[in-house]
Enzyme design. Sequence first.
Site, PDB file in Angstrom:
ATOM      1  N   LYS A 272       5.915   7.333   0.024  1.00  0.00           N
ATOM      2  CA  LYS A 272       6.571   7.776  -1.208  1.00  0.00           C
ATOM      3  C   LYS A 272       6.438   9.276  -1.464  1.00  0.00           C
ATOM      4  O   LYS A 272       7.117  10.065  -0.835  1.00  0.00           O
ATOM      5  CB  LYS A 272       6.096   6.937  -2.384  1.00  0.00           C
TER       6      LYS A 272
ATOM      7  N   ASP B 127      -4.657   1.417   0.273  1.00  0.00           N
ATOM      8  CA  ASP B 127      -3.210   1.584   0.368  1.00  0.00           C
ATOM      9  C   ASP B 127      -2.796   2.452  -0.822  1.00  0.00           C
ATOM     10  O   ASP B 127      -2.633   1.969  -1.945  1.00  0.00           O
ATOM     11  CB  ASP B 127      -2.535   0.205   0.327  1.00  0.00           C
TER      12      ASP B 127
ATOM     13  N   TYR C  61       0.770  -5.699  -2.590  1.00  0.00           N
ATOM     14  CA  TYR C  61       1.896  -5.570  -1.667  1.00  0.00           C
ATOM     15  C   TYR C  61       1.630  -4.394  -0.754  1.00  0.00           C
ATOM     16  O   TYR C  61       1.276  -3.302  -1.221  1.00  0.00           O
ATOM     17  CB  TYR C  61       3.204  -5.363  -2.433  1.00  0.00           C
TER      18      TYR C  61
HETATM   19  N1  HOZ Z   1       8.957  -2.627  -2.610  1.00  0.00           N
HETATM   20  C1  HOZ Z   1       9.453  -1.626  -3.498  1.00  0.00           C
HETATM   21  C2  HOZ Z   1       8.860  -1.747  -4.840  1.00  0.00           C
HETATM   22  N2  HOZ Z   1       7.462  -1.862  -4.917  1.00  0.00           N
HETATM   23  C3  HOZ Z   1      10.946  -1.687  -3.624  1.00  0.00           C
HETATM   24  C4  HOZ Z   1      11.595  -0.777  -2.686  1.00  0.00           C
HETATM   25  C5  HOZ Z   1      13.070  -0.571  -2.926  1.00  0.00           C
HETATM   26  O1  HOZ Z   1      13.781  -1.492  -3.282  1.00  0.00           O
HETATM   27  O2  HOZ Z   1      13.516   0.539  -2.740  1.00  0.00           O
END
Ligand code: HOZ
Length: 427
Positions: free
Chosen positions: A267, A239, A144
């Site tokens: 993050k 990534d 992802y």
């Molecule tokens: N795509 C995020 C987890 N890998 C979730 C982000 C969120 O819901 O804050």
Amino acid sequence: MKTRTSAALYSRARRILPGGVNSPVRAFRSVGGIPRFLVRGRGAHVWDADGNRYVDFVGSWGPLILGHSHPMVVRAIARAAANGSTFGAPTAAETELAEEIRLSMPSMEKLRLVSSGTEAVMSAVRVARGFTKRDLVAKFEGGYHGHADGFLSKGGSGLATLGIPASAGVPKAVAALTLTAQYNSLKSVEALFRKRGRKIAAVVVEPVAGNMGVVPPEPSFLPGLRRLCNRWGALLIFDEVITGFRVAIGGAQALFGVRPDLTTLGKIVGGGLPLAAYGGRADVMALVAPDGPVYQAGTLSGNPCAVAAGLATIRLLRKQGLYRDLAQRMRRFGDALGEAARSAKVPLVINAVGSMATAFFQGGPVTDWASAARSDTKRYAKFFHAMLDRGVMLAPSQFEAAFISTAHFDRILDDVARAARMAMRSN
Ligand code: HOZ
């Protein structure tokens, strides 16, 4: 456990926000039940609107390596906000943060600050295309990389959780520019190169997969990708939105000793505020506007509050032994879960790298998306709720990571171990 207030807030939210949330996995769709509406976080704990307290293993999906509202990070944000929350003009702190990042990850010779991981990867790919003058990008099934159009097929995280194989709304012509290989399979990458040869601009990979659950790279995988990219003239993009400053101060590239051409961060680098970065080889980054013809911009890029939070966080992470301690605590957590599962005769395999881990409900091994997908998601959902009822908040999806922070002290983890024993027994 009382959930009346969360339930009321959820039904109000659903009337105006799609699914009642601002990011899909938060809606608890794959585990069922009422998403908890949170009001406060401190250290390893969060509190919901009904007054329930939880040990938090979501950590806002990764940024909170120092726990919630670390006093030095809060102070840095407050000080920055008091001096003006945004200027849309350069500040010295942005350069300081960029220098701190380069000190940690020397492969990021030049970099640009942006506001989200999605933006970082989208921009890195644009630069790679501009540099190589090629259009195709290779990624991995279950990987992802944010929600830019080109990454929404065979993706992990919410796409895997909700069973969306390819997002609607992405033009076929755009989706066709993304090729997909199997994580940990160099053969599958080699096959792509042989077929599409010199049309591939970049291979984008999470050096430790974190969005199909945690899947570590096999020893030959990352060095093999480096070799293949060199051979075919493609750029290697790591990534490290999750792994940057998480698995080591220098990210997965330091841990595994492989130097990518470009890196994306998010993050932790923003210390809990919206900030991300992309960067890498100086000759590649020389293409970014205004130095070069690859355009990318943002009103809130390098936002002073986010930069202050990131700087405070990274400086605290330089403390000697911090990553060793975090890894040791994660082992304690993993061992406790493993033991609880064994004594309840529940098949469970735990993949962990440093302070990120996933407990897959199956016999394993889990080495790629195909094997991750074999997990018993119903069992995960049951365990998730049994833990939630006992005051432990895990990710509301089998295909995400659990994160621990420097505030997850041993005594907290011992309480969690007790909760896990009881929860497994009821599974
Ligand atoms: N795509 C995020 C987890 N890998 C979730 C982000 C969120 O819901 O804050």
